[in-house]
Design a protein around this motif. Structure first.
Motif, PDB file in Angstrom:
ATOM      1  N   ASP A 138       0.813  -1.215   0.000  1.00  0.00           N
ATOM      2  CA  ASP A 138       0.000   0.000   0.000  1.00  0.00           C
ATOM      3  C   ASP A 138       0.847   1.264   0.000  1.00  0.00           C
ATOM      4  OD1 ASP A 138      -2.757  -0.961   0.058  1.00  0.00           O
ATOM      5  OD2 ASP A 138      -2.128  -1.918   1.913  1.00  0.00           O
ATOM      6  N   ASP A 161      -3.770   4.477   2.886  1.00  0.00           N
ATOM      7  CA  ASP A 161      -2.640   3.583   2.611  1.00  0.00           C
ATOM      8  C   ASP A 161      -1.595   3.627   3.733  1.00  0.00           C
ATOM      9  OD1 ASP A 161      -3.282   2.213   0.257  1.00  0.00           O
ATOM     10  OD2 ASP A 161      -2.744   3.924  -0.986  1.00  0.00           O
ATOM     11  N   ASP A 206      -2.045   9.343  -3.750  1.00  0.00           N
ATOM     12  CA  ASP A 206      -3.284   8.915  -4.410  1.00  0.00           C
ATOM     13  C   ASP A 206      -4.060  10.153  -4.845  1.00  0.00           C
ATOM     14  OD1 ASP A 206      -4.515   6.368  -4.969  1.00  0.00           O
ATOM     15  OD2 ASP A 206      -4.061   5.805  -2.911  1.00  0.00           O
TER      16      ASP A 206
HETATM   17 CO    CO Z   1      -2.101   1.859  -2.489  1.00  0.00          CO
END
Ligand code: CO
Ligand code: CO
Ligand code: CO
Length: 348
Positions: free
Chosen positions: A50, A90, A67
């Motif tokens: 992640d 994450d 992200d």
């Molecule tokens: Co990720």
């Protein structure tokens, strides 16, 4: 100021290229490249986890992630909250504590008023405040399609990193948010979802995974990830494939929006769900009694989904009770890790 509500989810989409990025494409793009080797890089690109982890000393490592994505709701403030909660997730999925963040913005200044960007960032800032995270900067580019998210840095103890690949036979799988956000946001865009459902899915996507991560600190959790674009089975596959273990998933125990199954039956299924099934379907066996709409739900791409934990079997009930007492009402045991068939996900 804005006179009329603007439909963020239908602003001009990027250049009309027919080819779309599919799951697995990034692996192919990186395959064979000379990736960095560094003894302090504890989790890097080769591990596909992640977030990346870089050790500073014996007791401290940095955990980093980024992200960003286009809006899935029309309200700019809520979109900002959801994008920030999703980016922070994450760090929580690795067992880390987020500390600093940078805004990542693509903004169509020709078609949207700058006050919309202000509301998006305000939503993000509220989530950062709730997470105890300091905004240290950011970067904005002009683009035909609105996108927002965060690059996040956190702290983690090098010996307490929660990765995806550490399943132990007998573990129970625990999920902390309902599935179906991809299907439900598709229904919202089609004008079919009720106000209550829209509010409920928006609230869940905006919710930080922080409380769940804090509870997990006190339990024998062996592996963890968060459920996002690859859907429940796509992210579970990242835990299971090459683990040497198998998993059994109890479809009836998976928390979800009941309306998502109705919409799935009507064919309101995002394209990502089909991509996810194509990518990982070969590792899945559905029992004869598992209807197609549940299968679609399990492949539905999630935005800011919950954490999926593998916790020692004997502690799973106590773990779920602790999650519930922290307000995570839909936390559920959804399956178990079994010795075989290896690398397979059996849904019954
Ligand atoms: Co990720
Ligand atoms: Co993730
Ligand atoms: Co992510």
């Amino acid at each position: 100021m804005i006179d009329q509500p603007v439909r963020l989810t239908t602003t001009v989409k990027g250049a009309g290229c027919a080819a779309k990025l599919a799951p697995g494409d990034l692996d192919r793009a990186l395959c064979g490249l000379d990736l960095p080797v560094d003894p302090n890089l504890l989790v890097g690109l080769d591990r596909a986890d992640d977030a990346g982890v870089y050790r500073i000393n014996e007791d401290l490592a940095l955990v980093q992630t980024i992200d960003f994505f286009p809006p899935m709701v029309d309200d700019p403030y809520h979109f900002g909250q959801i994008a920030a909660a999703n980016a922070l997730s994450d760090i929580y999925a690795m067992g880390g504590t987020p500390k600093t963040a940078m805004n990542v913005v693509a903004f169509p200044a020709r078609t949207l008023h700058i006050s919309i960007l202000r509301k998006i960032i305000e939503g993000g800032l509220d989530k950062m405040r709730e997470a105890g995270v300091v905004l240290v900067g950011g970067h904005t580019v002009e683009d035909s399609e609105l996108k927002y998210g965060l690059s996040v840095t956190g702290f983690i103890h090098p010996a307490r990193i929660l990765t995806k690949k550490n399943l132990v036979c007998g573990d129970r799988l625990v999920l902390t948010k309902p599935l179906g956000t991809g299907i439900v946001t598709t229904a919202i865009k089609a004008g079919l979802a009720s106000r209550d459902l829209t509010e409920s899915v928006t609230r869940n996507m905006s919710a930080l995974n922080r409380a769940a991560a804090l509870v997990a600190n006190d339990f024998p959790v062996h592996a963890c990830t968060d459920i996002t674009g690859f859907g429940f089975l796509g992210h579970l596959a990242e835990m299971v494939v090459d683990s040497g273990c198998g998993v059994r998933v109890k479809a009836a125990d998976v928390p979800h929006y009941p309306e998502a199954l109705e919409y799935a039956d009507m064919g309101l299924i995002p394209a990502g769900a089909y991509n996810n099934r194509n990518f990982r379907g070969a590792f899945v066996e559905f029992g004869a009694g598992v209807p197609r709409c549940i299968q679609d739900l399990l492949f539905d791409p999630q935005t800011s989904g919950g954490l999926l934990f593998a916790v020692a079997g004997g502690d799973a009930e106590r773990f779920v009770a602790a999650l519930m007492s922290e307000g995570i009402g839909c936390a559920s045991i959804v399956g178990e890790v079994v010795s075989g068939p290896a690398d397979r996900m059996c849904v019954e």
